[in-house]
Each structure stands twice: as C-alpha cells, then as structure tokens.
Scaffold this active site. Structure first.
Site, PDB file in Angstrom:
ATOM      1  N   GLY A  18       0.829  -1.190   0.000  1.00  0.00           N
ATOM      2  CA  GLY A  18       0.000   0.000   0.000  1.00  0.00           C
ATOM      3  C   GLY A  18       0.859   1.233   0.000  1.00  0.00           C
ATOM      4  O   GLY A  18       2.085   1.183  -0.116  1.00  0.00           O
ATOM      5  N   GLY A  19       0.188   2.391   0.129  1.00  0.00           N
ATOM      6  CA  GLY A  19       0.920   3.647   0.077  1.00  0.00           C
ATOM      7  C   GLY A  19       1.864   3.856   1.237  1.00  0.00           C
ATOM      8  O   GLY A  19       2.755   4.689   1.183  1.00  0.00           O
ATOM      9  N   MET A  20       1.691   3.095   2.302  1.00  0.00           N
ATOM     10  CA  MET A  20       2.510   3.327   3.487  1.00  0.00           C
ATOM     11  C   MET A  20       3.282   2.090   3.919  1.00  0.00           C
ATOM     12  O   MET A  20       3.920   2.096   4.963  1.00  0.00           O
ATOM     13  CB  MET A  20       1.611   3.780   4.643  1.00  0.00           C
ATOM     14  CG  MET A  20       0.892   5.089   4.414  1.00  0.00           C
ATOM     15  SD  MET A  20      -0.217   5.435   5.769  1.00  0.00           S
ATOM     16  CE  MET A  20       0.914   5.547   7.126  1.00  0.00           C
ATOM     17  N   GLY A  21       3.211   1.016   3.198  1.00  0.00           N
ATOM     18  CA  GLY A  21       3.949  -0.158   3.616  1.00  0.00           C
ATOM     19  C   GLY A  21       3.327  -1.435   3.096  1.00  0.00           C
ATOM     20  O   GLY A  21       2.513  -1.427   2.171  1.00  0.00           O
ATOM     21  N   VAL A  23       1.020  -4.882   3.296  1.00  0.00           N
ATOM     22  CA  VAL A  23      -0.266  -5.265   3.859  1.00  0.00           C
ATOM     23  C   VAL A  23      -0.300  -6.781   3.989  1.00  0.00           C
ATOM     24  O   VAL A  23       0.091  -7.503   3.062  1.00  0.00           O
ATOM     25  CB  VAL A  23      -1.438  -4.780   2.983  1.00  0.00           C
ATOM     26  CG1 VAL A  23      -2.773  -5.088   3.654  1.00  0.00           C
ATOM     27  CG2 VAL A  23      -1.313  -3.290   2.710  1.00  0.00           C
ATOM     28  N   LYS A  38      -1.509  -3.221   8.068  1.00  0.00           N
ATOM     29  CA  LYS A  38      -0.579  -2.448   7.252  1.00  0.00           C
ATOM     30  C   LYS A  38       0.617  -2.106   8.132  1.00  0.00           C
ATOM     31  O   LYS A  38       0.495  -1.372   9.121  1.00  0.00           O
ATOM     32  CB  LYS A  38      -1.250  -1.190   6.718  1.00  0.00           C
ATOM     33  CG  LYS A  38      -0.340  -0.374   5.807  1.00  0.00           C
ATOM     34  CD  LYS A  38      -1.118   0.637   4.980  1.00  0.00           C
ATOM     35  CE  LYS A  38      -1.886  -0.032   3.876  1.00  0.00           C
ATOM     36  NZ  LYS A  38      -2.424   0.924   2.882  1.00  0.00           N
ATOM     37  N   ASP A 131      -7.415  10.128  -1.759  1.00  0.00           N
ATOM     38  CA  ASP A 131      -6.863   9.164  -2.721  1.00  0.00           C
ATOM     39  C   ASP A 131      -7.951   8.205  -3.206  1.00  0.00           C
ATOM     40  O   ASP A 131      -7.740   7.002  -3.303  1.00  0.00           O
ATOM     41  CB  ASP A 131      -5.714   8.378  -2.076  1.00  0.00           C
ATOM     42  CG  ASP A 131      -4.878   7.636  -3.113  1.00  0.00           C
ATOM     43  OD1 ASP A 131      -4.959   7.987  -4.308  1.00  0.00           O
ATOM     44  OD2 ASP A 131      -4.149   6.703  -2.733  1.00  0.00           O
TER      45      ASP A 131
END
Length: 787
Positions: A18-21, A23, A38, A131
């Site tokens: 994902g956008g932050m790490g 999953v 996440k 987003d």
C-alpha cells in the site's frame, strides 16, 4: 513476516503493498477474527512526536463507522514496527470490474451512491480521503462498496514531512493516482471535501465509459490535461450513458471547486433521484429481459404470457428471470471469461490462462450446464466489450469473470457470476490459497458457482466437482506452462508443451494431467510433424498412464479414443472411449467434434451432424467446428445444403480454408471442374497444407491438365523431403492420373503408416478410379471400413 506475531496479531499471508507499507492477512488472537494489517516501514515514525501525532490521526480514522467504509480497528507498535489494523474486506476491487468494460447504468448509480454515502459520513467528521480511485474501492460478495485506506494518504504525507523522509520521487508517487486528483490538489492548494467529490466523478466516469476521463500516458501530459482540459462527454465515449448521469459526472469534474457539488450528500441525492427518474421513464416491458426463443424455451414463453394474465405481472418476472439464465434445451448456459492477470508480472499470463482452463474444465463436468469452451472464450482476452454483448455472441445466460494473482507461493482468485440479461451480480467471492492447494481453490469456486446457478448434479458429478488434492506447486506450474504453449496450436508450441509436460512429470510422476497433455500434443503432431507410427504409440502410452492415475480424467480419454479410432482403425472401441470422455465431461467440444468425425468415417451422417452441432454450441467461435458442420451434409449427399453452408461460412469467415475445399468438391462433382479448381487453389492459398495441394493437382487432372497435375506431384515429392507428407496425398494424384498400381502402392504405404487422412477413402471421390480393384477392397477391410 509470515508466521511472526505483532502484539496479539499473527501474520498469515502477504496481501500486497500500500501507500505506506506492506499489507498482510493476520489473525487477531484475542477476538479470533481475520484482519488486514498495514505494517509501516521500519523507522517511519522515528521520534515520539511523530508517533504521538500519527496515533491521534489513526484514532480519528477509527471513529469512522459506516457500512461503506472499511474500518480502522487499531494502531499499535511492536518493537520498531508500527502498524495499523484494519477490517479485512472480501471481494474484488472496482478496478478489476472496470477492466472488463463499462458497467451497466444501474451499477454505476448503485455503486456511486454507496461511494457518496461513505464520503459524506467521513466528511461530516472532518476526514478527507485524498486518494479515491477504483483500486481503493472494494466490492464485497454481497455487492456492497467499501472505501479502503481512508485518510491514509494524509497520514503518509504528513508523516513524511515530520520525519524528513521521502518514500519515492514525486512523479512516481502520484503516477498511480494522478488521473483522479483534483486540479487544486495538483497545484498544492488547500483542499476540502470537493477534492474527494472530483475523484468520485473521475471514478464514475471510468465506470460508466470503461476508460479514464483523461487517458494521457505521460505524467506531464496528464497533469496538463487535468489542469486545463475538459474531459470528453461520457456519451461521446459510451452512448449508453444516460443524459442525467452524464450531467452528474461532469459536474463532479468541474475545474473550479465552487462549480462542483457542495457536498457528497448532494451527489448521492442526484444519483438516487436520477435512477428513480430513469426507471419511471422506461416502459414496463423494458424492465424484463427478453429470453431467447430457442428450443424448449418457446412453450415456457407462451405459458409465462398466459400466467401473466391470470396471476399478475410478478409471475412474468419469475419465469423470464429463470429463462434468461438458460440456454437451449433448458440447460443453464455459462461462459467463464479469461481471468485477468493481476500479479503485476506479464510472465504470469500463463498462470491466469491456466486457471481459466482448469475452472472451465471443472464446471464443464456438469451435464445440466452448457459451458463454453476455452477456444471461444479466450478470444475475449483483454476485450473491452460489455458483458451483455459477449454473452449474446456466445449464446449464454450467465458469465463468470474475475482475476488471479500469484505472488510467491500464494494464489488469490476473485470471481463473480453475472446474469447477462440485466448485468446483475449473482455471486462474488475471493479465495486465497498456497500454490500447492490451488486445486482445492478451484474446487471451492466451482462448487459455489454451481450452487448459485442452481444446476442439478448427479452424485458422480458432485464427487468430481469436489475432488481436490494437494499438488506439487512446481509440477503444476510446469503443466500450466505446457498448456499455454500447446494452446498456441503451432508445431513449435506443441514441442515446447511436450518438454514442459515431461518436466512436470519429473517433478511429480503421480500427477495425471501432464500425461494427458502429452497424449494430446503427440496426437496433434502425428502425421503433421512426424509419422503416426512414431507419435501415436507415445500418445497412447501417456493417455494410459494418465488414466491409471485418474480413471475419471476426461482429458485423457479424448486422445486415447483418437488413437483407438484414427490410428488403430478400431472404430467400435474409439466410439466407446469417446462416449466415456463425453460422459465424464459433457461440455468437452473437442470430444464431440472428433466423435463426429468418427461417425462420418463409418457413414452415420445424421449422428455425426448432431455431435458436430453440439460442438458448435460449446465452441461457437471455432472456425474448425463451423467448418466440420458442412461435412455431414456433403457426405450424406445433401450437396445443395452443403454448398449453401460452405458459401455462408466462406463469407463470414474469409480466412477459413475448409469451406473453399467443400466448394471445390461440390463444383467439381457438378461438372464445373474449372470453378472447382479455383476453390481448391483458394483453400491452399489460405492453408498451404499438403492435402489441399494434392486436391489442386486432382482438379487439374480432372480438367485434362496432366502436366499441371504432374507438376503438383513433383511439388509434393519435394515437400516430402523436408517434412512428413501422408502417402494418401500421393494416392489422390496417382488415381487422378490413371496410375492405379502406384495409387494402390501409396494406399498400402498409408495403411502401414496408419495415415489419418486415409480414413476418408471409403467415401472419397478421388478413389473412384481404383474402387473396383480387389487390392483396394482388401485395404478397406484392414481398416475396418469394408462395410
């Protein structure tokens, strides 16, 4: 991280990035439920201040409680690992659905309202998404839209600014979501809820039209378009978009926020009211999908009309709803479209195609269903046609579509069953298994589809549908690669397939399918790339081994029957074996087709016609099946019908050589050898096989052009020095040139070579000059064709 535990969450499987790490699928050991976790990259929250701020924002997200928003359950840390715990949402993403083409109007409105409702609930609490895109919208098996990753874009950007880190180049970071970003968002201006409304409009545009509002490929061109250009009106892209829905979408996509909807509630209201107006505007008859008037459906249609008068309009909905899902003879009709490869690796196309093949094969075992064969459905790979159009072309009432992703040792398949008459989703589900348990995954999907189709199964069919075993993942992968090459229907593809099937067998000699694949590949190469005496015994041995391992494997009975009939000339045994293959897999088009050919050889033309017609209903886009349908007419001396059918097929399928061949025979027998020769030349031009060339020479001899026929004979002799040419082709020319002894010698050589083309000698007009010869009759007897 699989197998590790973070706090009280055990990591089970990776789900993606994902956008932050990363999953992961995880198990909450306290509440005993599956969740999505996440995990932020190590060091993302490098100081107490950033961690404190992140926690407060995460808790704000956790307070969002709405049926159209995937919930955030928790934020925690374990050592240096910070992670968010979120609701695990089954189903498939909206991007998966859009990849198949534009959605039906009712689905655009329905999903759009749910998206707007979810946004409205978040905006009321001051939370923006930032987003919104099809990949962040998941459709559950019940048809509910869930918005994923709410607010995480803000978390990511703010965390980045607080820690002074950058996860990627800006161009790379926005490339995935740029088409859905509002102009003010791109400019870096302050944003409010109307930025999410713009993104919702971009999603609705794509769902309604099947393509993005701004399809520019490069980042620079796309930014310029979003900032300065107006998108084409949706009705210019997809005429089925209603005017009021187009107005809603374009209002969301206004450049200036003040010109958009003020709130998501207003957007939801317009979508809802527009749907109501649209329904009111339709005549009552248009609400009910009209069934196809075929076979035994016609009496049901009449009965439905009478019942409407007596019992009321509700019965029409019931009767026609059932009929819209049924095909000829009252059978449920179904097409499994090529599963999309979502692995992110083009090299995994073979796996997606293989999963499609195996799912079709499993469903095809149900005798009360008509399941379209692989060769027809694969023509829709990457097609952007509406499901309703595809279903109409294939003649089915229901369509299965979905996607497959293989990442490492994990396989995920998402599938949905759609009623093609009204684009109604009947069932949807996602399944995940390790590669070694992929056969179990296929079984579960097939059972769910059959249950939702409400097809009746015999006890044996239930057992076969449910049968599953753990497989050697490498052996299975090699087998699917082999299928991928064999299905290219080229000599090179068959050889690559054989190599991979043999490799699969070395990995696991107890796995039956690669033996069946070997048998089919050897049959395909027989008398084309190598003599039958070399290929066919190998085919028989491989088929026998497959059946020793799995006596219910229909795919092995087909090549075995082919060997029985067209190599051993044991027509009775071949018929029994073909019938067994069809009993195990009633929807195996190739089995019906080859069985039809067997029946033609032994003179049962009406039975042959029925089998070939069955093959055509199962494989409606097959050039070969459509061409074969002409032959029972011709051989049954229904020359006028055969000529008319050949003329129609030549017009509708101009690259198909077979109708020109039939026309060549028809004109020649009708006393027009010049026109017949022209058709033979056309067949040979389209498909330069030795058999067609031999008939070109035969036609020349029929016109009295012995020199031309002799020249063709010399061409065949030259060709035979480079590749295998069946003796029967020489026999055709020698018979036409009046060289009886040489013709008989070639037929004898063909008998010893088990030449497959020679099986037509009992009925072939080319053999008329030698038919009275006792030696010819003896050859017929040895081929079991004397009577």
């Amino acid at each position: 991280m699989v197998g590790t535990t973070l706090s009280h969450y055990r990591i089970l499987e990776p789900l993606g990035s994902g956008g932050m790490g990363e999953v992961y699928l995880a198990r909450d050991l306290r509440l005993e439920r599956d969740v999505a976790i996440k995990v932020l990259p190590a060091g993302t929250l490098a100081n107490p201040e950033s961690r404190k701020w992140f926690r407060s924002e995460a808790l704000a997200l956790a307070r969002l409680n709405h049926p159209n928003i995937a919930a955030v359950y928790d934020y925690d840390q374990d050592g240096e690992r910070d992670f968010l715990v979120m609701e695990l949402v089954p189903g498939h993403t909206l991007s998966d659905t859009i990849a198949r083409g534009p959605l039906a109007e009712r689905d655009v409105r329905r999903l759009g309202r749910q998206l707007a409702d979810g946004l409205a609930a978040a905006h009321r609490q001051g939370v923006l998404h930032r987003d919104i895109k099809p990949g962040n919208l998941r459709i559950t098996p019940e048809g509910r839209l869930k918005i994923l990753d709410f607010g995480l874009a803000k978390l990511a950007r703010t965390t980045e600014s607080m820690t002074g880190t950058r996860t990627a180049d800006v161009g790379q970071r926005i490339a995935g979501t740029l088409p859905y970003m509002a102009p003010e968002q791109l400019r870096g201006d302050a944003i409010d809820a109307r930025a999410d409304i713009y993104a919702a409009g971009a999603v609705l545009y794509e769902a309604a039209c099947g393509k993005r509002a701004f399809p520019q490929e490069t980042t620079t061109a796309l930014i310029g378009a979003v900032l300065a250009q107006h998108p084409p009106p949706p009705r210019d892209i997809w005429p089925d978009v209603p005017t009021d829905l187009e107005r809603v979408i374009l209002k969301c996509l206004e450049k200036e926020p003040i010109r958009r909807y003020e709130s998501a509630e207003e957007l939801a209201a317009d979508l809802k009211h527009g749907a109501a107006r649209s329904a009111e505007a339709r005549p009552v008859a248009a609400k009910v999908a009209k069934p196809r008037k075929t076979g035994s459906i016609k009496p049901l249609l009449i009965g439905g009309a009478v019942a409407a008068v007596i019992l009321g309009i509700a019965s029409v909905f019931v009767v026609q709803g059932l009929m819209s899902r049924r095909g000829a003879a009252g059978h449920h009709s179904l097409a499994v479209l090529p599963l999309a490869n979502l692995s992110g690796d083009p090299g995994q196309e073979f796996f997606a195609d293989g999963m499609t093949d195996e799912l079709i094969t499993r469903l095809a075992q149900v005798s009360t269903m008509r399941v379209i064969s692989r060769s027809s459905v694969m023509q829709y790979k990457d097609a952007r046609k509406p499901l309703r159009s595809i279903a109409k072309e294939l003649g089915v009432g229901m369509v299965v579509e979905g996607s497959v992703a293989k990442v490492g040792s994990m396989v995920r398949i998402s599938a949905q069953l759609v009623d093609a008459s009204d684009d109604r989703n009947l069932w949807a589900q996602s399944y995940e298994r390790t590669a070694s348990n992929v056969i179990l995954l296929e079984s579960e999907i097939a059972k769910a589809i059959v249950a939702n189709v409400a097809a009746e199964l015999t006890p044996e069919e239930k057992e076969r549908i449910a049968s599953a075993r753990e497989v050697n993942a490498k052996a299975h992968e090699d087998y699917l690669r082999g299928l991928y090459y064999v299905n290219q229907f080229s000599i090179e593809g068959f050889h690559k397939g054989i190599t991979l099937f043999q490799q699969s067998i070395r990995e696991d000699s107890s796995y039956a399918p690669p033996y069946a694949g070997l048998a089919s590949a050897y049959c395909a190469l027989s008398s084309v790339d190598r003599p039958a005496t070399e290929a066919m015994p190998k085919a028989r041995a491989a088929a026998d081994q497959a059946l020793a391992l799995d006596p219910n494997l229909a795919a092995a009975y087909v090549p075995r029957a082919y060997v029985d009939a067209f190599y051993n000339f044991d027509w009775a045994q071949g018929e029994r074996t073909f019938r067994r293959a069809i009993q195990l897999n009633p929807n195996e088009a190739v089995a019906h087709l080859f069985y039809g050919q067997l029946l033609m050889v032994i003179g049962r033309y009406d039975d042959a016609s029925r089998e070939v017609e069955r093959a055509r209903t199962l494989d409606p886009l097959s050039s070969y099946a459509n061409a074969m349908a002409i032959w029972p007419l011709y051989l049954g001396k229904r020359f006028k019908e055969a000529g008319e059918a050949a003329t129609r097929l030549a017009a509708s399928d101009p690259k198909n050589a077979s109708p020109h061949f039939v026309l060549g025979l028809s004109y020649s027998m009708a006393g027009d050898p010049k026109r017949g020769a022209d058709e033979f030349h056309q067949a040979y031009a389209l498909d330069p096989r030795p058999n067609y060339l031999a008939w070109v020479g035969w036609a020349k001899a029929r016109q009295g052009d012995r020199a031309g026929a002799t020249q063709v004979l010399n061409q065949l002799e030259d060709l035979s020095r480079a590749t295998f040419v069946q003796p029967y082709n020489f026999a055709i020319l020698y018979a036409a040139l009046g060289q009886r002894d040489r013709c008989i010698a070639e037929l004898q050589r063909g008998l010893e070579a088990h030449s497959e083309e020679q099986v037509e000698i009992r009925t072939s007009v080319a053999m008329d000059p030698v038919r009275p010869d006792p030696r010819f009759k003896e050859i017929l007897r040895k081929m079991n064709l004397a009577s």
